[in-house]
Design an enzyme around this catalytic site. Structure first.
Site, PDB file in Angstrom:
ATOM      1  N   GLU A  95       0.853  -0.766  -0.052  1.00  0.00           N
ATOM      2  CA  GLU A  95      -0.187  -0.228  -0.115  1.00  0.00           C
ATOM      3  C   GLU A  95       0.595   1.304   0.175  1.00  0.00           C
ATOM      4  OE1 GLU A  95      -2.992   0.201   2.869  1.00  0.00           O
ATOM      5  OE2 GLU A  95      -4.142  -2.023   2.776  1.00  0.00           O
ATOM      6  N   GLU A 129      -5.979  -7.950   0.837  1.00  0.00           N
ATOM      7  CA  GLU A 129      -6.631  -7.945   1.614  1.00  0.00           C
ATOM      8  C   GLU A 129      -8.002  -7.543   1.391  1.00  0.00           C
ATOM      9  OE1 GLU A 129      -4.899  -4.516   4.581  1.00  0.00           O
ATOM     10  OE2 GLU A 129      -2.615  -5.688   3.669  1.00  0.00           O
TER      11      GLU A 129
END
Length: 407
Positions: A158, A311
Site C-alpha cells: 500500500e 487483503e
C-alpha cells in the site's frame, strides 16, 4: 450467477511482521508507539508471539483449508544498522518460508509492510536522497537469501497509504502533514517498487508484484469543487499507481486490497467525512460497500496484470457480521470474474486478531481470535470454518452449509 470459483484459485489470509511477531524494537513504528505525542497509546509489545509460534500457526491455517499465506519480512530485523545484515534474521525467515512450503501453502512475501528501520527513518526515510539506493540494496539481499522459497514477492504494501497516512494525515510515522511531501513520497515509492521488481528478477524466480489499497472515493457533496477534489485525490491514491503498471517492468501480477467506500470533502480537516446514513460500518468506522470490490477489480484489470485480492476484511466483534461480509465480498469477486477480470486468489485480512497500527489491539479483523491473557491461545471463529468450507469446495454456496468443521 455461478457460485463456483475457477480451478486453482488460491485461498488464504494475510499478516504482517510488525503486527504479529512482537518485539520489533528497532523499527520506526516501535518508537512511534512509545512517543506520547504520536497519539498511539498502545504498544505492539509481544504482538501475538508469531515470531515463535509460526509453525503451529501455519498448521492451524493449513487445517482450515488455506492454500496460500501472505506475510512480511521485517527490514528492521534483517538490517539493524546501515549495511549490516543479520544472518540470524535471514535464517529465521528461511525457516518460516520453509514451514509454509512443508504445509503446502503458497507464499506471498512482502518486502516492506509499513515499518522502517529506525536508522533509515532517522536519515529522512522515503525523503532521504539515497532512499531508493538503500531500499534496492535491502531488496537484493533479501531476495538473494530467501527468493528460492518464495512463490510471490510483494514489493511494497500500500504505497499510497504509506504516503497518505504518514505524510499528509500524519497519524502514521513520521507523523507529517505536508501536501508536497505526500506527493513526493508517493512517487518515490512507485520508483521503489520498480527497483524491487528489478532486484527480484535478478536474484530469484519468484513472481514480483505491487499490492495497492483501492478505496472507492465519492464526493461528500455534488458540487463542482467537491467533485474536483475527489478527482484529485483519486489521481494521487489510485491512478498514479495503476496507470504506471504494465506487464513486465511493473511486475508479474497485482495485489488488490479493498476495505471501504470513502466520502471526501475539501472542507474536512481530515479529508474524509463519515458515511451517509444507511451504511453499515465497521469498528474502524469504514463503510461496508461490497460492490466496491467488484468496481476496483475492474479498474485494476486495466493494467493487464493478473490480480489477487491480497487483503479484504472487516473489523468487528460480531463474527456473524464477518460471515456476512465474506459472503457479500466473495460474491463481488465472483461477479468481477464473470465480467472477465482475471482474479486468481483471495487472501483475507487477517489470519489472526492482531496489532492494528494506530488503533492498537481494539479492532478485530481476524478469522482466528487470540487470547493474550491465556498465553496467546488461538481460537478459530465460526467465520474461519465458513471460509474453510468455501476454500475446500471452491463454492461460495458452501459458506453457510449446515454443520461445523472442527480442528
Amino acid at each position: 450467477m455461478t457460485t463456483l470459483f475457477p480451478p486453482g484459485f488460491l485461498w488464504g489470509a494475510a499478516t504482517s511482521a510488525h503486527q504479529v511477531e512482537g518485539g520489533n524494537v528497532n523499527s520506526d513504528w516501535w518508537r512511534f508507539e512509545h512517543e506520547p505525542a504520536s497519539g498511539v497509546h498502545v504498544s505492539s509489545g509481544d504482538g501475538i508471539d508469531h515470531l515463535h509460534r509460526y509453525r503451529e500457526d501455519f498448521d492451524l491455517l493449513a487445517s482450515l483449508g488455506h492454500t496460500a499465506h501472505r506475510l512480511s519480512v521485517e527490514w528492521a530485523r534483517i538490517e539493524p544498522a546501515p549495511g549490516e545484515f543479520s544472518a540470524a534474521a535471514l535464517a529465521h525467515y528461511r525457516r518460516v518460508l520453509a514451514a509454509l512450503r512443508e504445509r503446502g501453502l503458497r507464499s506471498f512475501v512482502t518486502l516492506h509492510h509499513f515499518t522502517l528501520p529506525a536508522w533509515f527513518a532517522d536519515r529522512g526515510g522515503w525523503l532521504a536522497p539515497d532512499a531508493l539506493t538503500v531500499f534496492e540494496r535491502y531488496c537484493a539481499r533479501v531476495v538473494a537469501a530467501l527468493g528460492d522459497l518464495a512463490d510471490f514477492v510483494c514489493t511494497i504494501n500500500e504505497p499510497q497509504m504509506v504516503a497518505l497516512h504518514g505524510y499528509l494525515e500524519g497519524y502514521h510515522p513520521p507523523g507529517i502533514a505536508h501536501a508536497g511531501h505526500w506527493k513526493r513520497v508517493g512517487r518515490v515509492l512507485l520508483e521503489a517498487h520498480h527497483r524491487a521488481v528489478a532486484a527480484t528478477r535478478a536474484h530469484a524466480d519468484a513472481a514480483p508484484g505491487l499490492v495497492v489499497q483501492l478505496p472507492v472515493l465519492a464526493p461528500a457533496r455534488e458540487d463542482a469543487v467537491t467533485r474536483r477534489y475527489r478527482d484529485e485525490l483519486r489521481a494521487e491514491i489510485v491512478d498514479l499507481y495503476l496507470d504506471d503498471l504494465r506487464p513486465g517492468d511493473g511486475g508479474d501480477w497485482l495485489g488488490v486490497q479493498y476495505y471501504r467506500k470513502n466520502w471526501v470533502d475539501p472542507a474536512s480537516p481530515t479529508i474524509f467525512v463519515p458515511p451517509p446514513r444507511g451504511f453499515a460500518t465497521s469498528q474502524m468506522g469504514w463503510a461496508v460497500y461490497p460492490e466496491g470490490l467488484r468496481e476496483v477489480l475492474g479498474r485494476a484489470a486495466r493494467t493487464g496484470l493478473p490480480l489477487y485480492v491480497t487483503e479484504n476484511g472487516i473489523a468487528t466483534e460480531d463474527d456473524t457480521e464477518r460471515i456476512d461480509y465474506l459472503e457479500s465480498h466473495l460474491g463481488a469477486v465472483l461477479r468481477a470474474i464473470g465480467d472477465g477480470v482475471d482474479v486468481r486468489g483471495y487472501l483475507h485480512w487477517s489470519a489472526f486478531d492482531n496489532f492494528e497500527w494506530a488503533e492498537g489491539y481494539r479492532p478485530k479483523f481476524g478469522l482466528v481470535a487470540v487470547d493474550h491473557a491465556a498465553g496467546f491461545r488461538r481460537q478459530p471463529k465460526p467465520s474461519a470454518y465458513a471460509f474453510q468450507r468455501v476454500a475446500e469446495s471452491g463454492d461460495l454456496s458452501r459458506l453457510r452449509a449446515a454443520g461445523v468443521t472442527t480442528v
